[in-house]
Design an enzyme around this catalytic site. Structure first.
Site, PDB file in Angstrom:
ATOM      1  N   ASP A  17       0.835  -1.195   0.000  1.00  0.00           N
ATOM      2  CA  ASP A  17       0.000   0.000   0.000  1.00  0.00           C
ATOM      3  C   ASP A  17       0.875   1.252   0.000  1.00  0.00           C
ATOM      4  OD1 ASP A  17      -1.973  -1.806   0.187  1.00  0.00           O
ATOM      5  OD2 ASP A  17      -2.869  -1.017   2.034  1.00  0.00           O
ATOM      6  N   GLU A  27       3.896   1.697  -1.247  1.00  0.00           N
ATOM      7  CA  GLU A  27       4.459   1.945  -2.568  1.00  0.00           C
ATOM      8  C   GLU A  27       3.377   2.498  -3.500  1.00  0.00           C
ATOM      9  OE1 GLU A  27       7.244   2.178  -3.780  1.00  0.00           O
ATOM     10  OE2 GLU A  27       7.040   1.960  -5.950  1.00  0.00           O
ATOM     11  N   ASP A  59       0.751   4.256  -2.633  1.00  0.00           N
ATOM     12  CA  ASP A  59       0.510   5.647  -2.258  1.00  0.00           C
ATOM     13  C   ASP A  59       1.619   6.554  -2.774  1.00  0.00           C
ATOM     14  OD1 ASP A  59      -1.762   4.875  -1.010  1.00  0.00           O
ATOM     15  OD2 ASP A  59      -0.922   4.898   1.019  1.00  0.00           O
ATOM     16  N   SER A  62     -35.407  -2.859 -19.845  1.00  0.00           N
ATOM     17  CA  SER A  62     -35.406  -3.714 -18.660  1.00  0.00           C
ATOM     18  C   SER A  62     -35.713  -5.134 -19.121  1.00  0.00           C
ATOM     19  CB  SER A  62     -36.417  -3.211 -17.646  1.00  0.00           C
ATOM     20  OG  SER A  62     -37.683  -3.205 -18.237  1.00  0.00           O
ATOM     21  N   LEU A  63     -35.807  -6.050 -18.190  1.00  0.00           N
ATOM     22  CA  LEU A  63     -36.036  -7.450 -18.534  1.00  0.00           C
ATOM     23  C   LEU A  63     -37.367  -7.896 -17.973  1.00  0.00           C
ATOM     24  CD1 LEU A  63     -32.587  -9.047 -17.612  1.00  0.00           C
ATOM     25  CD2 LEU A  63     -33.512  -8.710 -19.894  1.00  0.00           C
ATOM     26  N   GLU A  97     -26.544 -16.220 -16.958  1.00  0.00           N
ATOM     27  CA  GLU A  97     -25.595 -15.416 -16.179  1.00  0.00           C
ATOM     28  C   GLU A  97     -26.230 -15.109 -14.828  1.00  0.00           C
ATOM     29  OE1 GLU A  97     -25.126 -11.785 -18.347  1.00  0.00           O
ATOM     30  OE2 GLU A  97     -24.299 -12.787 -20.110  1.00  0.00           O
ATOM     31  N   LYS A 136     -27.715 -12.766 -12.033  1.00  0.00           N
ATOM     32  CA  LYS A 136     -28.322 -11.438 -12.091  1.00  0.00           C
ATOM     33  C   LYS A 136     -27.815 -10.642 -10.891  1.00  0.00           C
ATOM     34  CE  LYS A 136     -32.794  -9.147 -12.642  1.00  0.00           C
ATOM     35  NZ  LYS A 136     -32.445  -7.982 -11.849  1.00  0.00           N
ATOM     36  N   ASP A 184     -27.520  -7.725  -8.246  1.00  0.00           N
ATOM     37  CA  ASP A 184     -28.517  -6.853  -7.649  1.00  0.00           C
ATOM     38  C   ASP A 184     -27.880  -5.497  -7.371  1.00  0.00           C
ATOM     39  OD1 ASP A 184     -30.926  -6.092  -6.741  1.00  0.00           O
ATOM     40  OD2 ASP A 184     -30.772  -7.091  -4.809  1.00  0.00           O
ATOM     41  N   GLU A 199     -23.368  -3.208 -14.026  1.00  0.00           N
ATOM     42  CA  GLU A 199     -24.076  -2.993 -12.780  1.00  0.00           C
ATOM     43  C   GLU A 199     -23.093  -2.495 -11.723  1.00  0.00           C
ATOM     44  OE1 GLU A 199     -27.118  -3.994 -13.580  1.00  0.00           O
ATOM     45  OE2 GLU A 199     -28.190  -4.118 -11.683  1.00  0.00           O
ATOM     46  N   TYR A 205     -21.768  -6.851 -18.274  1.00  0.00           N
ATOM     47  CA  TYR A 205     -22.342  -8.027 -18.919  1.00  0.00           C
ATOM     48  C   TYR A 205     -22.840  -7.760 -20.327  1.00  0.00           C
ATOM     49  CZ  TYR A 205     -26.115  -5.591 -16.521  1.00  0.00           C
ATOM     50  OH  TYR A 205     -26.940  -4.615 -16.044  1.00  0.00           O
ATOM     51  N   LYS A 210     -30.058 -15.594 -21.658  1.00  0.00           N
ATOM     52  CA  LYS A 210     -29.954 -14.817 -22.906  1.00  0.00           C
ATOM     53  C   LYS A 210     -29.664 -15.753 -24.073  1.00  0.00           C
ATOM     54  CE  LYS A 210     -27.749 -11.027 -20.379  1.00  0.00           C
ATOM     55  NZ  LYS A 210     -26.565 -10.191 -20.175  1.00  0.00           N
ATOM     56  N   LYS A 230     -35.931 -15.056 -11.111  1.00  0.00           N
ATOM     57  CA  LYS A 230     -35.545 -14.577  -9.779  1.00  0.00           C
ATOM     58  C   LYS A 230     -35.777 -15.642  -8.717  1.00  0.00           C
ATOM     59  CE  LYS A 230     -36.599  -9.841  -9.751  1.00  0.00           C
ATOM     60  NZ  LYS A 230     -36.210  -8.729  -8.869  1.00  0.00           N
ATOM     61  N   CYS A 284     -38.993  13.148  22.627  1.00  0.00           N
ATOM     62  CA  CYS A 284     -37.950  12.117  22.673  1.00  0.00           C
ATOM     63  C   CYS A 284     -38.309  11.061  23.724  1.00  0.00           C
ATOM     64  CB  CYS A 284     -36.609  12.750  23.004  1.00  0.00           C
ATOM     65  SG  CYS A 284     -35.340  11.526  23.388  1.00  0.00           S
ATOM     66  N   CYS A 340     -35.639  11.443  26.787  1.00  0.00           N
ATOM     67  CA  CYS A 340     -35.526  12.609  27.665  1.00  0.00           C
ATOM     68  C   CYS A 340     -36.804  13.437  27.705  1.00  0.00           C
ATOM     69  CB  CYS A 340     -34.349  13.488  27.236  1.00  0.00           C
ATOM     70  SG  CYS A 340     -34.635  14.352  25.683  1.00  0.00           S
ATOM     71  N   CYS A 368     -33.765  14.098  18.187  1.00  0.00           N
ATOM     72  CA  CYS A 368     -33.869  14.765  19.483  1.00  0.00           C
ATOM     73  C   CYS A 368     -32.726  15.758  19.555  1.00  0.00           C
ATOM     74  CB  CYS A 368     -33.761  13.732  20.611  1.00  0.00           C
ATOM     75  SG  CYS A 368     -33.290  14.449  22.195  1.00  0.00           S
ATOM     76  N   CYS A 383     -29.609  14.827  26.434  1.00  0.00           N
ATOM     77  CA  CYS A 383     -30.503  13.674  26.483  1.00  0.00           C
ATOM     78  C   CYS A 383     -29.710  12.461  26.951  1.00  0.00           C
ATOM     79  CB  CYS A 383     -31.083  13.431  25.091  1.00  0.00           C
ATOM     80  SG  CYS A 383     -31.891  11.824  24.929  1.00  0.00           S
TER      81      CYS A 383
HETATM   82  S1  IVH Z   1     -28.835  -7.802 -19.430  1.00  0.00           S
HETATM   83  C1  IVH Z   1     -31.846  -5.747 -22.372  1.00  0.00           C
HETATM   84  N1  IVH Z   1     -27.530  -9.175 -17.614  1.00  0.00           N
HETATM   85  O1  IVH Z   1     -31.207  -6.449 -14.284  1.00  0.00           O
HETATM   86  C2  IVH Z   1     -31.287  -6.514 -21.234  1.00  0.00           C
HETATM   87  N2  IVH Z   1     -28.949  -7.419 -16.900  1.00  0.00           N
HETATM   88  O2  IVH Z   1     -34.087  -6.560 -14.351  1.00  0.00           O
HETATM   89  C3  IVH Z   1     -30.162  -5.815 -20.582  1.00  0.00           C
HETATM   90  N3  IVH Z   1     -28.939  -7.051 -14.475  1.00  0.00           N
HETATM   91  O3  IVH Z   1     -31.631  -3.542 -16.193  1.00  0.00           O
HETATM   92  C4  IVH Z   1     -29.813  -6.373 -19.283  1.00  0.00           C
HETATM   93  N4  IVH Z   1     -27.500  -8.645 -13.990  1.00  0.00           N
HETATM   94  O4  IVH Z   1     -29.681  -3.662 -14.521  1.00  0.00           O
HETATM   95  C5  IVH Z   1     -28.403  -8.174 -17.858  1.00  0.00           C
HETATM   96  N5  IVH Z   1     -26.286 -10.435 -16.122  1.00  0.00           N
HETATM   97  C6  IVH Z   1     -27.139  -9.449 -16.356  1.00  0.00           C
HETATM   98  C7  IVH Z   1     -27.677  -8.651 -15.331  1.00  0.00           C
HETATM   99  C8  IVH Z   1     -28.587  -7.648 -15.637  1.00  0.00           C
HETATM  100  C9  IVH Z   1     -28.261  -7.669 -13.504  1.00  0.00           C
HETATM  101  C10 IVH Z   1     -29.902  -5.953 -14.246  1.00  0.00           C
HETATM  102  C11 IVH Z   1     -29.857  -4.836 -15.258  1.00  0.00           C
HETATM  103  C12 IVH Z   1     -31.207  -4.832 -15.869  1.00  0.00           C
HETATM  104  C13 IVH Z   1     -32.049  -5.443 -14.806  1.00  0.00           C
HETATM  105  C14 IVH Z   1     -33.316  -6.018 -15.372  1.00  0.00           C
END
Ligand code: IVH
Length: 698
Positions: free
Chosen positions: A34, A36, A38, A83-84, A114, A116, A118, A195, A247, A311, A335, A429, A432, A451, A456
């Site tokens: 660390d 080096e 810095d 979105s998915l 893949e 997912k 969060d 993400e 991804y 996918k 999910k 509160c 107190c 508070c 207190c």
């Molecule tokens: S592909 C058009 N791959 O999940 C599809 N999304 O619920 C583009 N996410 O908006 C998304 N892991 O933010 C893809 N391996 C993954 C992901 C992923 C998380 C998120 C992403 C997306 C959301 C949809």
């Protein structure tokens, strides 16, 4: 140095620093100490100060954050961020796969599963190999420009690693976006999608630090990441432990790709962090098997995954399947259900924190979920309770967010008792009886009640507990129960009182023998020498956590220098953003605080920084430590502070260079990794062994 030579040196330093960053964050395999690291960063900073015109916009020094923004500029997405479609049911997943196959008769589809992640979706654009623009998803068409914030994320490349032979074959390019098939010679332009997220352990440590600094904790890593990306002050963002995984390639010029799996491989070779494992599946059976495996191994991931994304691998097939107005027909998210349990909401109590923040807490009938018994859960604030319409006596559904933190999801309407009344926060509160105000600025504007009474007793108790804790002044024997006694008896109302405790009065306390009184007085006296960093942290100034206290002590060296520093001088310190600077100024403007400090000075407390923070232990200097699991007594930040004080280095992942692994309850994959690497088992320490190694009492 001549400007030409400086420029060359600067490019070289940038290259070296980024290579070390990559080794550390992506490969979990540090290549330099660390110190080096810095030193290189400082040299680069020095050159940039001297030659601002030669500084590169993607310099690794920018990772610490730049000047605050006044708002976010909108960015139109050239390729919409869709979105998915989601499902929790395998039946629906099968339907989705059959429908896709029906749309492409005679063409078998290879699928890629893949994890997912969060987190929060982001798009990054690189031009000629350098990060040029970063944005949030927004409504999918237009997002917010957050380049400065994204730059602070160290697991994300600022410049792309050179990729040999990227020019690849002509032909398909990318389903989601515009197809550019000009004769490519190099990757001149690329937009990637991924993400931003947090590791569970980083999130917990970060939340603990927030709580210690008197700030409300975040509900889960995802919220914490979302909150961080929205901050206008990128210095503040740099303090949050964000990571990024990628991804998708939305558009690229200078490269031809035929498959999603090739896109992932290209991303990895360019220096992006990519999904740790993917599955290639041809049949429904293979898909279901892969989902089962994902569900098992995701528990060993250090971050949260809430499912899998399936996918179609061939980009030509993705294009043929197309999309509806909202989501693609070539991908779906499956999910996983979190483990849930029903229990009785017995009561809602309101806790008063060190800075007076009032937090409602659910008192639950004990229930076992995701591996442990839950009896309490934070309800965060008044509006959370109102939004969920929770009432005392309700049967509620709880789950553990990320299998760790218990959360109340909702009440069960069929089981609501007649006459159950909506919950109201107290108007005074609970500790107190004093007045309450509403915070109008900050992360939780409008929802945080406080508070305001500095005397207190609940606040005093928490302040003293924090002051005496191991990460702060480390006063042995001054635990929760004793603090409670001292405050209740009126002996202590301010930290300064601790240093003037009359022995005779102590002996008057219940269960206080001569020996314990003397030990306590000796421990208090010993704490006078802890030095500026610990004192500063111990004072419990809002927003000043262990890391800022360390940086401030290193820069100003004495409390007086810090007290008289201007806001601009404070802002120059790494780890200090506008919020911390303002909070420090406010603290030092208050007469009662200054009086209390003067009393501490009179009692002989050291107001200066000790050499290198605290005395290091020669045997441990430079040794690499990794922490995993929950220790019985020490909080993670405390343990980390003790390691740093002894001269050791705390790392977030295990590698061959790990000297010691400190293990608590429910250790994660780090323990497996330590064993897998064949590192000596005597270097695995539990809390007592760890304390012995540091020469501390257990
Ligand atoms: S592909 C058009 N791959 O999940 C599809 N999304 O619920 C583009 N996410 O908006 C998304 N892991 O933010 C893809 N391996 C993954 C992901 C992923 C998380 C998120 C992403 C997306 C959301 C949809």
């Amino acid at each position: 140095m001549k400007p030409g030579a400086s420029a060359a040196r600067m490019r070289e330093l940038e290259r070296q620093i980024e290579a070390h960053n990559r080794a550390y964050y992506l490969e979990a395999h540090p290549t330099v100490s660390d110190r080096e690291f810095d030193r290189l960063l400082e040299e680069l900073l020095g050159l940039e100060t001297k030659h601002p015109d030669l500084a590169s916009p993607n310099s690794p020094t920018r990772r610490v954050g730049g000047a605050p923004l006044s708002g976010f500029r909108p960015v139109a997405h050239r390729v919409p961020m869709m979105s998915l479609n989601n499902t929790y049911s395998l039946g629906e997943l099968r339907k989705f796969v059959r429908r896709a196959e029906g749309l492409l008769p005679g063409e078998p589809i290879t699928w890629i599963l893949e994890p997912k992640f969060d987190g929060i979706a982001v798009a990054l654009r690189y031009e000629n190999g350098a990060l040029a623009l970063g944005a949030t998803r927004g409504d999918g068409r237009t997002g917010d420009e957050i380049t400065a914030n994204l730059r602070t994320i160290r697991s994300l490349p600022l410049t792309l690693r050179k990729k040999e032979g990227v020019s690849a074959a002509q032909g398909e390019l990318f389903a989601a976006g515009a197809v550019e098939t000009e004769k490519p010679s190099a990757l001149s332009w690329i937009e990637v999608r991924g993400e931003v997220y947090m590791h569970r352990a980083d999130f917990e440590a970060y939340n603990r630090e927030r709580e210690k600094a008197g700030e409300p904790a975040f509900v889960n890593p995802r919220n914490a990441a979302a909150g961080a990306l929205k901050l206008l002050d990128s210095k503040e963002v740099a303090r949050r432990p964000l990571r990024a995984v990628f991804y998708a390639i939305a558009e690229a010029r200078g490269v031809a790709l035929a498959r999603q799996s090739e896109a992932l491989a290209l991303l990895a070779s360019l220096g992006f962090s990519t999904p740790p494992k993917t599955w290639r599946c041809r049949t429904l059976e293979e898909i279901e098997q892969a989902i089962g495996e994902l569900d098992t191994i995701r528990r060993t991931f250090p971050y949260e995954t809430d499912g899998g994304v399936l996918k179609a691998d061939l980009l030509s097939q993705q294009r043929a399947l197309g999309a509806t107005s909202k989501a693609p027909r070539w991908a779906i998210a499956y999910k996983f259900e979190a483990e849930k349990a029903e229990t009785l909401l017995r009561a809602i109590t309101v806790q008063v924190g060190r800075t007076g923040a009032l937090t409602p807490v659910a008192e639950l009938a004990p229930v076992f979920v995701s591996g442990s018994t839950v009896t309490r859960a934070t309800l965060h604030n008044e509006s959370e309770i109102a939004r969920k319409d929770l009432r005392v006596g309700d049967t509620v559904v709880i789950e553990k967010a990320g299998e760790v933190i218990p959360a109340v999801l909702r009440f069960v309407p069929e089981k609501r008792l007649k006459g159950a009344r909506p919950f109201k926060m107290p108007t005074r509160c609970p500790a107190c009886g004093g007045g309450i105000t509403r915070d109008l600025v900050g992360d939780e504007a409008g929802t945080l009640l406080r508070c305001e009474n500095l005397s207190c007793p609940a606040q005093i108790r928490r302040r003293i507990q924090h002051f005496a804790s191991r990460g702060a002044m480390d006063i042995e024997g001054l635990g929760e129960a004793l603090v409670e006694q001292l405050v209740a008896s009126g002996l202590v109302a301010d930290i300064a009182n601790l240093y003037a405790l009359p022995r005779a009065r102590l002996l008057g306390l219940e269960r206080m023998a001569e020996k314990s009184a003397d030990n306590l007085l000796a421990a208090i006296a010993a704490s006078k020498e802890r030095g500026l960093e610990r004192l500063l942290f111990g004072l419990g100034i809002r927003h000043v956590g262990a890391a800022s206290a360390r940086a401030l002590a290193a820069r100003f060296r004495s409390l007086d220098a810090l007290r008289t520093a201007t806001e601009d001088q404070l802002l120059e310190v790494p780890d200090v953003g506008a919020t911390v600077a303002r909070s420090l100024r406010t603290f030092f403007e208050r007469k009662d605080n200054l009086r209390s400090l003067e009393r501490l000075r009179a009692e002989g407390l050291a107001f200066e920084a000790t050499e290198s923070g605290s005395p290091a232990d020669a045997a441990l200097v430079g040794k690499g430590f990794v922490l995993t699991g929950t220790l019985p007594h020490l909080e993670r930040e405390e343990a980390a502070g003790m390691i740093r004080d002894a001269g050791g280095v705390v790392r977030s992942s295990v590698s061959k260079k790990t000297d010691y692994l400190v293990v608590g309850a429910d250790p994660g994959s780090k323990l497996d990794e330590f064993r897998r690497l064949g590192l000596p088992t005597e270097r695995i320490l539990d809390e007592p062994a760890f304390l012995r190694l540091l020469g501390r009492k257990t």
